[in-house]
Design a protein around this motif. Structure first.
Motif, PDB file in Angstrom:
ATOM      1  N   MET A   1     -14.271  -0.502  14.218  1.00 30.88           N
ATOM      2  CA  MET A   1     -13.283   0.571  14.317  1.00 30.88           C
ATOM      3  C   MET A   1     -11.916   0.000  14.717  1.00 30.88           C
ATOM      4  N   VAL A   2     -11.908  -0.889  15.697  1.00 29.81           N
ATOM      5  CA  VAL A   2     -10.652  -1.496  16.151  1.00 29.81           C
ATOM      6  C   VAL A   2      -9.978  -2.231  15.001  1.00 29.81           C
ATOM      7  N   ARG A   3     -10.739  -2.999  14.245  1.00 28.50           N
ATOM      8  CA  ARG A   3     -10.153  -3.736  13.117  1.00 28.50           C
ATOM      9  C   ARG A   3      -9.587  -2.796  12.056  1.00 28.50           C
ATOM     10  N   GLU A   4     -10.298  -1.727  11.760  1.00 30.45           N
ATOM     11  CA  GLU A   4      -9.820  -0.787  10.745  1.00 30.45           C
ATOM     12  C   GLU A   4      -8.558  -0.056  11.208  1.00 30.45           C
ATOM     13  N   VAL A   5      -8.536   0.359  12.463  1.00 31.06           N
ATOM     14  CA  VAL A   5      -7.346   1.039  13.001  1.00 31.06           C
ATOM     15  C   VAL A   5      -6.161   0.078  13.000  1.00 31.06           C
ATOM     16  N   ALA A   6      -6.387  -1.177  13.377  1.00 36.19           N
ATOM     17  CA  ALA A   6      -5.300  -2.165  13.364  1.00 36.19           C
ATOM     18  C   ALA A   6      -4.768  -2.379  11.952  1.00 36.19           C
ATOM     19  N   ALA A   7      -5.652  -2.410  10.973  1.00 31.96           N
ATOM     20  CA  ALA A   7      -5.211  -2.580   9.586  1.00 31.96           C
ATOM     21  C   ALA A   7      -4.379  -1.380   9.127  1.00 31.96           C
TER      22      ALA A   7
ATOM     23  N   MET B   1       0.859  -1.179   0.000  1.00 31.32           N
ATOM     24  CA  MET B   1       0.000   0.000   0.000  1.00 31.32           C
ATOM     25  C   MET B   1       0.899   1.234   0.000  1.00 31.32           C
ATOM     26  N   VAL B   2       0.634   2.150  -0.875  1.00 28.52           N
ATOM     27  CA  VAL B   2       1.410   3.381  -0.942  1.00 28.52           C
ATOM     28  C   VAL B   2       0.824   4.395   0.027  1.00 28.52           C
ATOM     29  N   ASP B   3       1.609   5.428   0.316  1.00 28.79           N
ATOM     30  CA  ASP B   3       1.182   6.446   1.276  1.00 28.79           C
ATOM     31  C   ASP B   3      -0.174   7.048   0.920  1.00 28.79           C
ATOM     32  N   GLY B   4      -0.425   7.299  -0.355  1.00 26.68           N
ATOM     33  CA  GLY B   4      -1.691   7.900  -0.775  1.00 26.68           C
ATOM     34  C   GLY B   4      -2.888   7.016  -0.452  1.00 26.68           C
ATOM     35  N   GLU B   5      -2.717   5.715  -0.649  1.00 26.20           N
ATOM     36  CA  GLU B   5      -3.793   4.785  -0.325  1.00 26.20           C
ATOM     37  C   GLU B   5      -4.032   4.727   1.181  1.00 26.20           C
ATOM     38  N   LEU B   6      -2.959   4.734   1.931  1.00 28.51           N
ATOM     39  CA  LEU B   6      -3.088   4.718   3.386  1.00 28.51           C
ATOM     40  C   LEU B   6      -3.768   5.988   3.868  1.00 28.51           C
ATOM     41  N   GLN B   7      -3.378   7.111   3.318  1.00 29.38           N
ATOM     42  CA  GLN B   7      -4.009   8.379   3.695  1.00 29.38           C
ATOM     43  C   GLN B   7      -5.497   8.356   3.346  1.00 29.38           C
ATOM     44  N   ALA B   8      -5.862   7.780   2.224  1.00 28.67           N
ATOM     45  CA  ALA B   8      -7.272   7.689   1.844  1.00 28.67           C
ATOM     46  C   ALA B   8      -8.050   6.837   2.844  1.00 28.67           C
ATOM     47  N   ARG B   9      -7.443   5.768   3.334  1.00 33.95           N
ATOM     48  CA  ARG B   9      -8.104   4.937   4.350  1.00 33.95           C
ATOM     49  C   ARG B   9      -8.294   5.706   5.648  1.00 33.95           C
ATOM     50  N   ILE B  10      -7.293   6.494   6.019  1.00 34.92           N
ATOM     51  CA  ILE B  10      -7.386   7.291   7.236  1.00 34.92           C
ATOM     52  C   ILE B  10      -8.497   8.324   7.111  1.00 34.92           C
ATOM     53  N   VAL B  11      -8.540   9.014   5.979  1.00 36.00           N
ATOM     54  CA  VAL B  11      -9.575  10.032   5.756  1.00 36.00           C
ATOM     55  C   VAL B  11     -10.952   9.385   5.776  1.00 36.00           C
TER      56      VAL B  11
ATOM     57  N   LEU C   1     -11.839   6.627   7.303  1.00 30.95           N
ATOM     58  CA  LEU C   1     -12.142   6.250   8.687  1.00 30.95           C
ATOM     59  C   LEU C   1     -12.552   7.469   9.497  1.00 30.95           C
ATOM     60  N   ASP C   2     -11.882   8.576   9.284  1.00 31.86           N
ATOM     61  CA  ASP C   2     -12.228   9.813   9.994  1.00 31.86           C
ATOM     62  C   ASP C   2     -13.654  10.243   9.634  1.00 31.86           C
ATOM     63  N   GLN C   3     -14.042  10.048   8.400  1.00 27.86           N
ATOM     64  CA  GLN C   3     -15.374  10.464   7.941  1.00 27.86           C
ATOM     65  C   GLN C   3     -16.484   9.536   8.436  1.00 27.86           C
ATOM     66  N   VAL C   4     -16.240   8.241   8.448  1.00 31.05           N
ATOM     67  CA  VAL C   4     -17.298   7.291   8.805  1.00 31.05           C
ATOM     68  C   VAL C   4     -17.128   6.676  10.188  1.00 31.05           C
ATOM     69  N   GLY C   5     -16.022   6.974  10.833  1.00 25.03           N
ATOM     70  CA  GLY C   5     -15.704   6.342  12.114  1.00 25.03           C
ATOM     71  C   GLY C   5     -16.773   6.483  13.164  1.00 25.03           C
ATOM     72  N   ARG C   6     -17.433   7.623  13.220  1.00 24.91           N
ATOM     73  CA  ARG C   6     -18.443   7.829  14.260  1.00 24.91           C
ATOM     74  C   ARG C   6     -19.666   6.958  14.039  1.00 24.91           C
ATOM     75  N   HIS C   7     -19.757   6.337  12.861  1.00 28.53           N
ATOM     76  CA  HIS C   7     -20.895   5.477  12.561  1.00 28.53           C
ATOM     77  C   HIS C   7     -20.555   3.989  12.683  1.00 28.53           C
TER      78      HIS C   7
ATOM     79  N   VAL D   1     -12.281   9.630  20.810  1.00 27.64           N
ATOM     80  CA  VAL D   1     -11.961   8.842  19.620  1.00 27.64           C
ATOM     81  C   VAL D   1     -11.895   9.744  18.394  1.00 27.64           C
ATOM     82  N   ALA D   2     -12.850  10.661  18.258  1.00 28.49           N
ATOM     83  CA  ALA D   2     -12.836  11.596  17.122  1.00 28.49           C
ATOM     84  C   ALA D   2     -11.586  12.471  17.157  1.00 28.49           C
ATOM     85  N   GLY D   3     -11.176  12.867  18.349  1.00 35.24           N
ATOM     86  CA  GLY D   3      -9.952  13.662  18.479  1.00 35.24           C
ATOM     87  C   GLY D   3      -8.726  12.899  17.997  1.00 35.24           C
ATOM     88  N   TRP D   4      -8.629  11.626  18.414  1.00 32.15           N
ATOM     89  CA  TRP D   4      -7.489  10.817  17.962  1.00 32.15           C
ATOM     90  C   TRP D   4      -7.560  10.537  16.465  1.00 32.15           C
ATOM     91  N   LEU D   5      -8.765  10.409  15.920  1.00 33.90           N
ATOM     92  CA  LEU D   5      -8.890  10.238  14.469  1.00 33.90           C
ATOM     93  C   LEU D   5      -8.360  11.467  13.732  1.00 33.90           C
TER      94      LEU D   5
END
Length: 98
Positions: free
Chosen positions: A25-31, A1-11, A13-19, A64-68
């Motif tokens: 959430m734990v599985r996605e953060v671990a990945a 996975m390149v940095d851009g793909e990882l950044q897209a996953r982070i973004v 997660l930040d957008q949908v994480g509260r749902h 959690v939102a703050g850490w995201l």
């Protein structure tokens, strides 16, 4: 996975994480953490661990939102070193505790 793909996953997660359920959430953060470790992105790894800890301790959605948000910022960091990782974790702690 390149940095851009990882950044897209982070973004994403930040957008949908509260749902997401806590387990999802734990599985996605671990990945994200595992991918960041593979690429030596120490700031992302460190913040992901802090986020995993917050989730494990049952922290509320605001924490959690703050850490995201910090995770998103760390994902945009060009530095990959341990000092940058410590800076992001300290910034997150200050941001979330005042």
């Amino acid at each position: 996975m390149v940095d851009g793909e990882l950044q897209a996953r982070i973004v994403r997660l930040d957008q949908v994480g509260r749902h997401l359920r806590a387990g999802d959430m734990v599985r996605e953060v671990a990945a994200i953490r595992n991918s960041a470790e593979a690429y030596g992105l120490l700031p992302v790894v460190a913040v992901a661990r802090a986020l995993e800890s917050a989730l494990a301790h049952g922290e509320g959605r605001l924490v959690v939102a703050g850490w995201l948000g910090v995770l998103r910022d760390a994902g945009q960091c060009e530095r990959r070193d341990a000092d940058a990782a410590r800076i992001y974790c300290a910034a997150g702690a200050v941001r979330l505790t005042g």
